[in-house]
Design a protein around this motif. Structure first.
Motif, PDB file in Angstrom:
ATOM      1  N   VAL A  34       0.823  -1.203   0.000  1.00 35.42           N
ATOM      2  CA  VAL A  34       0.000   0.000   0.000  1.00 35.42           C
ATOM      3  C   VAL A  34       0.859   1.256   0.000  1.00 35.42           C
ATOM      4  CG1 VAL A  34      -1.889  -1.172   1.216  1.00 35.42           C
ATOM      5  CG2 VAL A  34      -0.172   0.093   2.532  1.00 35.42           C
ATOM      6  N   HIS A  35       0.217   2.354  -0.443  1.00 35.19           N
ATOM      7  CA  HIS A  35       0.851   3.676  -0.373  1.00 35.19           C
ATOM      8  C   HIS A  35      -0.224   4.712  -0.116  1.00 35.19           C
ATOM      9  CE1 HIS A  35       3.139   7.280  -1.179  1.00 35.19           C
ATOM     10  NE2 HIS A  35       2.207   7.648  -2.053  1.00 35.19           N
ATOM     11  N   ASP A  36       0.159   5.721   0.667  1.00 35.34           N
ATOM     12  CA  ASP A  36      -0.702   6.876   0.912  1.00 35.34           C
ATOM     13  C   ASP A  36       0.223   8.038   1.255  1.00 35.34           C
ATOM     14  OD1 ASP A  36      -3.900   7.327   1.649  1.00 35.34           O
ATOM     15  OD2 ASP A  36      -2.565   8.717   2.682  1.00 35.34           O
ATOM     16  N   ILE A  37      -0.216   9.252   0.969  1.00 37.69           N
ATOM     17  CA  ILE A  37       0.631  10.403   1.293  1.00 37.69           C
ATOM     18  C   ILE A  37       0.759  10.592   2.801  1.00 37.69           C
ATOM     19  CG2 ILE A  37       0.141  11.594  -0.872  1.00 37.69           C
ATOM     20  CD1 ILE A  37      -1.901  13.306   0.615  1.00 37.69           C
ATOM     21  N   ARG A  38      -0.120   9.938   3.573  1.00 36.87           N
ATOM     22  CA  ARG A  38      -0.022   9.989   5.037  1.00 36.87           C
ATOM     23  C   ARG A  38       0.775   8.772   5.521  1.00 36.87           C
ATOM     24  NH1 ARG A  38      -5.933   9.190   6.336  1.00 36.87           N
ATOM     25  NH2 ARG A  38      -5.663   7.904   4.461  1.00 36.87           N
ATOM     26  N   PRO A  39       1.911   8.992   6.162  1.00 27.49           N
ATOM     27  CA  PRO A  39       2.742   7.853   6.586  1.00 27.49           C
ATOM     28  C   PRO A  39       2.036   6.904   7.544  1.00 27.49           C
ATOM     29  CG  PRO A  39       3.966   9.927   6.718  1.00 27.49           C
ATOM     30  CD  PRO A  39       2.540  10.285   6.469  1.00 27.49           C
ATOM     31  N   ASP A  40       1.081   7.422   8.318  1.00 26.67           N
ATOM     32  CA  ASP A  40       0.392   6.589   9.312  1.00 26.67           C
ATOM     33  C   ASP A  40      -0.990   6.147   8.828  1.00 26.67           C
ATOM     34  OD1 ASP A  40      -0.798   9.066   9.324  1.00 26.67           O
ATOM     35  OD2 ASP A  40      -0.953   9.216  11.515  1.00 26.67           O
ATOM     36  N   ALA A  41      -1.229   6.184   7.513  1.00 28.51           N
ATOM     37  CA  ALA A  41      -2.575   5.929   6.983  1.00 28.51           C
ATOM     38  C   ALA A  41      -3.084   4.533   7.273  1.00 28.51           C
ATOM     39  CB  ALA A  41      -2.601   6.187   5.475  1.00 28.51           C
ATOM     40  N   SER A  42      -2.180   3.560   7.452  1.00 32.35           N
ATOM     41  CA  SER A  42      -2.642   2.187   7.677  1.00 32.35           C
ATOM     42  C   SER A  42      -2.885   1.891   9.153  1.00 32.35           C
ATOM     43  CB  SER A  42      -1.632   1.190   7.116  1.00 32.35           C
ATOM     44  OG  SER A  42      -0.390   1.312   7.786  1.00 32.35           O
ATOM     45  N   ALA A  43      -2.560   2.830  10.018  1.00 32.94           N
ATOM     46  CA  ALA A  43      -2.816   2.615  11.443  1.00 32.94           C
ATOM     47  C   ALA A  43      -4.312   2.429  11.655  1.00 32.94           C
ATOM     48  CB  ALA A  43      -2.307   3.798  12.249  1.00 32.94           C
ATOM     49  N   GLY A  44      -4.679   1.353  12.316  1.00 30.87           N
ATOM     50  CA  GLY A  44      -6.090   1.067  12.556  1.00 30.87           C
ATOM     51  C   GLY A  44      -6.747   0.263  11.453  1.00 30.87           C
ATOM     52  N   LEU A  45      -6.015  -0.023  10.365  1.00 31.41           N
ATOM     53  CA  LEU A  45      -6.563  -0.859   9.295  1.00 31.41           C
ATOM     54  C   LEU A  45      -6.072  -2.290   9.519  1.00 31.41           C
ATOM     55  CD1 LEU A  45      -6.031   1.446   6.166  1.00 31.41           C
ATOM     56  CD2 LEU A  45      -8.082   1.202   7.588  1.00 31.41           C
ATOM     57  N   ALA A  46      -6.956  -3.147   9.964  1.00 32.39           N
ATOM     58  CA  ALA A  46      -6.581  -4.493  10.396  1.00 32.39           C
ATOM     59  C   ALA A  46      -5.850  -5.268   9.306  1.00 32.39           C
ATOM     60  CB  ALA A  46      -7.828  -5.265  10.838  1.00 32.39           C
ATOM     61  N   GLY A  47      -4.654  -5.731   9.635  1.00 33.21           N
ATOM     62  CA  GLY A  47      -3.895  -6.588   8.727  1.00 33.21           C
ATOM     63  C   GLY A  47      -3.175  -5.871   7.614  1.00 33.21           C
ATOM     64  N   VAL A  48      -3.291  -4.544   7.537  1.00 35.23           N
ATOM     65  CA  VAL A  48      -2.687  -3.783   6.442  1.00 35.23           C
ATOM     66  C   VAL A  48      -1.307  -3.287   6.877  1.00 35.23           C
ATOM     67  CG1 VAL A  48      -2.929  -1.784   4.920  1.00 35.23           C
ATOM     68  CG2 VAL A  48      -4.953  -3.079   5.622  1.00 35.23           C
ATOM     69  N   PRO A  49      -0.261  -3.536   6.077  1.00 40.89           N
ATOM     70  CA  PRO A  49       1.092  -3.139   6.463  1.00 40.89           C
ATOM     71  C   PRO A  49       1.310  -1.637   6.355  1.00 40.89           C
ATOM     72  CG  PRO A  49       1.105  -4.033   4.253  1.00 40.89           C
ATOM     73  CD  PRO A  49      -0.296  -4.236   4.788  1.00 40.89           C
ATOM     74  N   ASP A  50       2.469  -1.176   6.815  1.00 44.48           N
ATOM     75  CA  ASP A  50       2.818   0.240   6.704  1.00 44.48           C
ATOM     76  C   ASP A  50       2.914   0.643   5.232  1.00 44.48           C
ATOM     77  OD1 ASP A  50       2.968   0.419   9.451  1.00 44.48           O
ATOM     78  OD2 ASP A  50       5.141   0.080   9.521  1.00 44.48           O
ATOM     79  N   PRO A  51       2.567   1.885   4.930  1.00 47.58           N
ATOM     80  CA  PRO A  51       2.633   2.335   3.540  1.00 47.58           C
ATOM     81  C   PRO A  51       4.062   2.373   3.012  1.00 47.58           C
ATOM     82  CG  PRO A  51       1.214   3.771   4.843  1.00 47.58           C
ATOM     83  CD  PRO A  51       1.939   2.891   5.814  1.00 47.58           C
ATOM     84  N   LEU A  52       4.218   2.028   1.733  1.00 49.77           N
ATOM     85  CA  LEU A  52       5.495   2.185   1.048  1.00 49.77           C
ATOM     86  C   LEU A  52       5.683   3.652   0.671  1.00 49.77           C
ATOM     87  CD1 LEU A  52       5.327  -0.978  -1.245  1.00 49.77           C
ATOM     88  CD2 LEU A  52       6.567  -0.699   0.919  1.00 49.77           C
ATOM     89  N   GLY A  53       6.887   3.984   0.213  1.00 52.22           N
ATOM     90  CA  GLY A  53       7.221   5.388   0.024  1.00 52.22           C
ATOM     91  C   GLY A  53       6.638   6.049  -1.204  1.00 52.22           C
ATOM     92  N   SER A  54       6.168   5.287  -2.195  1.00 49.14           N
ATOM     93  CA  SER A  54       5.656   5.891  -3.428  1.00 49.14           C
ATOM     94  C   SER A  54       4.802   4.875  -4.179  1.00 49.14           C
ATOM     95  CB  SER A  54       6.808   6.332  -4.325  1.00 49.14           C
ATOM     96  OG  SER A  54       7.501   5.191  -4.813  1.00 49.14           O
TER      97      SER A  54
END
Length: 416
Positions: A34-54
């Motif tokens: 996953v990717h999002d412009i918010r570095p913490d966007a996956s926080a609270g999304l069950a089972g979803v890893p940290d966003p990649l850089g681009s």
């Protein structure tokens, strides 16, 4: 591309829809990059890893990438930007656009992907609030082979995938679906206003609809009645037309009586035949212009008004009946109320209170305009015609209101 069961998924944009898609994929065992412009966007999304850089990093880690951004500019940047998906794309990558954008943008992005050897699907989704529950419908457009290759990933986050046709078909279907949604909301708003004006709690209206039509079949009945060629059978349209026009006329009458503005009802009534694909109604004036013109005069100005011209035979009177009323007032393009307001505006420019009184009286007799609405029209016209002419308009409207609202003495018959 990897084997169908081993396809790697990616999601760019972790808002309500994109985040929900990512959660559903993870729950299905296909954890996405996953990717999002918010570095913490996956926080609270069950089972979803940290966003990649681009987005480019997502393209390197995935075979099928869902793009769930807000608008066309964001889609262009995510797909074709400096660090976009195409900057790191390899042949066989499939981009699935979930954002709702205009059809030219869909084709623009599809062509851009094709030049890089990348598959592209446009995919409207609904309902967005079910994204994290594997509960959305994927409304798909694009080449069949591309859709088939991406299907294992789509099936892991969608409740159902409906392929609607070639590129752009998914977006067009989603937009059409939105028209039904928001057009339906406008319908509900007008219906609720009528209910409230009649002293009915709109919650009771909702209760009636929920009970009588719990699955909403009536809303889509017009679609389901179409034949194999997609057209509504003429026999069906002719069967429905009398009931449809009667019910819409009743709604207009109630709205006029209660002073409720119902523009959608007016449009639905004016275009009833078009809705039922019956074409323009044959004008009764063609066979009997004089009789139809006299009927129309009574409809416009009240029962018995036509008696004042029945004996006339001069050219002006003939054209007034046979053309003005039969051919113009009798057309379906505008309602009688619409034409009356136009005529009132023109009459105000000649400052003839007796003409204004006739027009205003017709509006009162037909319950098209209330006394307060007519008074409001006088004020509006004053700013456009000038205060002196508006004085005559006010005099005519006031005379019509007084004549309409003054109690009449009982007739001899009523005394019996």
């Amino acid at each position: 591309m990897s084997g169908r069961s081993e396809l790697r998924a990616g999601v760019v944009g972790l808002g309500m829809i994109g985040g929900g898609v990512a959660v559903s994929l993870a729950r299905s065992g296909r954890v996405p990059a996953v990717h999002d412009i918010r570095p913490d966007a996956s926080a609270g999304l069950a089972g979803v890893p940290d966003p990649l850089g681009s987005p480019a990093e997502v393209a390197e880690a995935a075979d099928v990438v869902m793009v769930a951004v807000v608008d066309a500019d964001q889609a262009r940047e995510v797909i074709g930007g400096e660090n976009g998906l195409l900057s790191a794309a390899r042949p066989g990558l499939t981009v699935v656009l979930l954002a709702t954008v205009a059809l030219p943008v869909v084709h623009e992005l599809g062509a851009l992907c094709a030049r890089h050897g990348v598959g592209f699907l446009d995919c409207g989704v609904t309902p967005g609030d079910k994204a994290a529950e594997n509960g959305m419908v994927a409304i798909l457009g694009g080449e069949q082979a591309t859709a088939d290759a991406a299907m294992p990933v789509l099936d892991d986050w969608a409740r159902k995938v409906v392929r609607c046709g070639p590129l752009g078909a998914g977006m067009a279907t989603k937009i059409a679906r939105n028209v039904i949604t928001y057009g339906g909301w406008r319908t509900v708003a007008e219906a609720a206003a009528l209910a409230r004006a009649a002293g009915v709690d709109p919650a009771r209206l909702a209760e009636v609809i929920d009970t009588a039509d719990p699955e909403g079949r009536t809303l889509l009945q017009l679609l389901r009645m179409r034949g194999p060629d997609g057209a509504l059978p003429e026999a069906v349209g002719r069967q429905i037309e009398p009931l449809m026009t009667k019910d819409l006329d009743a709604a207009r009458d109630v709205a006029a009586t209660l002073g409720v503005d119902v523009p959608l009802v007016e449009v639905a009534r004016a275009r009833a035949r078009r809705t039922l694909e019956l074409g323009e109604a044959p004008s009764p004036a063609r066979s009997d212009p004089r009789g139809y013109g006299l009927e129309m005069m009574d409809e416009v100005y009240g029962p018995g008004f036509s008696a004042s011209v029945e004996g006339g035979g001069d050219p002006f009177t003939d054209q007034t009946v046979d053309y003005l009323f039969a051919q113009v007032w009798g057309r379906e393009g505008l309602s009688v109320r619409d034409r009356r307001l136009l005529t009132l505006g023109v009459a105000a420019t000649v400052a003839r209170p007796e003409l204004i009184q006739i027009i205003a009286n017709g509006a009162l007799v037909n319950d098209e305009l209330s006394p307060d609405q007519l008074r409001e029209a006088v004020l509006h016209l004053a700013l456009y015609t000038g205060w002196c002419k508006a004085t005559a308009t006010h005099a005519g409207v006031t005379a019509a209101i007084d004549a309409h609202t003054t109690p009449q003495p009982p007739t001899a018959q009523e005394h019996k």
